[in-house]
Enzyme design. Sequence first.
Site: not given
Length: 474
Positions: A181, A233-236, A238, A255, A289, A386
């Site tokens: 995706k 993508g974003s930590t949130e 993830g 990652e 990133c 970030e």
Amino acid sequence: MFEYAPAPESRSVVELDSSYGLFIDGAFEAAKDGATFKTVNPATEEVLAEVATAGPEDVDRAVAAARHAYGAWSALPGAERAKYLFRIARIIQERSRELAVLESLDNGKPIKESRDVDLPLVAAHFFYYAGWADKLPYAGFGPDPKPIGVAAQVIPWNFPLLMLAWKVAPALATGNTVVLKPAETTPLSALFFADVCRQAELPPGVVNIVTGAGDTGAYLVAHPDVDKVAFTGSTEVGREIARTVAGTGKRLTLELGGKAANIVFDDAPLDQAVEGIVNGIFFNQGHVCCAGSRLLVQENIAEELLASLKRRMDTLRVGDPLDKNTDIGAINSAAQLARITELSEIGAAEGAERWSPACQLPERGFWFAPTIFTGVTQAHRIAREEIFGPVLSVLTFRTPAEAVEKANNTPYGLSAGIWSEKGSRILAVADKLRAGVVWANTFNKFDPASPFGGYKESGYGREGGRHGLEAYLA
């Protein structure tokens, strides 16, 4: 200073359809419920195409196609799988100009970056993992390593085609099948890659591409017939994925975000360091990133370095991504521009000193001038969060120990840079940095043979190199 005339790359090398379907089992088809979304050129806000939004039924079909194709694909000898990967790599090289223009149109990055960085690396990853396909027993993961099964892969908008290559190439080389995706703001290069797969005569169902927003990704990640999830993508997001996958037995690699420290010691070659700082934070508009978004400079050279950095920033050209002279293109979306703007305003409100070179931003599209903040402390939000844009926070240090302490004082741990003429100092400091990748007297250099990944809130698992095979082997 030189006066540059515009040097636009031609858009005519890309033929865009008005609408695109989902790529399932080797064919393009509409979403079951007919839902679509529009993808726009961030430099002009022009609608490029209408793209299908995959719902749960569409994800079911894509995963079923991947499962059906898995038996024959995983049973192929490695040398046979390698032929397909080599073929894909060569077609990407042949179509590199077309794909580079497409990437700049859909993403907003300067054409010289998509042409000279992204596309060569995309082809290189497929070439590299094609070479591994028949050598897996010698990779160090046992004498007869097996593929995992169906891999769900969710990629971001900052390097759409390169992130696809990072994930698809090792998955296919090891005998897995894929449902990918792409990000909703940059789906086009993945859909063109689907055409590359058809051109390479890849068996139907080995690669499937479902487009859509976060809901589509959530359906895919939670699908019970997926064996492996890979997310960049974003930590949130993830964290959400980790919660979804917990207890299911699915393999997971993440990652995520970063807040890299670029550390400049007083014996560093300053002109070279300035180029590295500029590359570290302004490459791809800071949509990286592992961007060097925190500059840690030794106190006794801070004034000299900043003066040199500002002179260099005065020469950066912001504008049309398809102009070959452009250094900084468009911000990828209105939402991302709003976040960059908000955090920059918070930085100024918290007392940091803001500076940008004089530059005229285009009236249409999403734009942000390259910006540096001085007088930043560890407590400032711009030093902790970030920003994912062309914004640099400058901090100072006196001793190597203080540099290490400040560099590690972050929830992230993806990358770092060290600038010094002393090899012993570089090795000693690098050994103490909690970062997955540490560059020495350079920044943002990537190679398919070198693993990439982070610690702490930057995720876990490695992509690239021999280590990148492990995530796709049982």
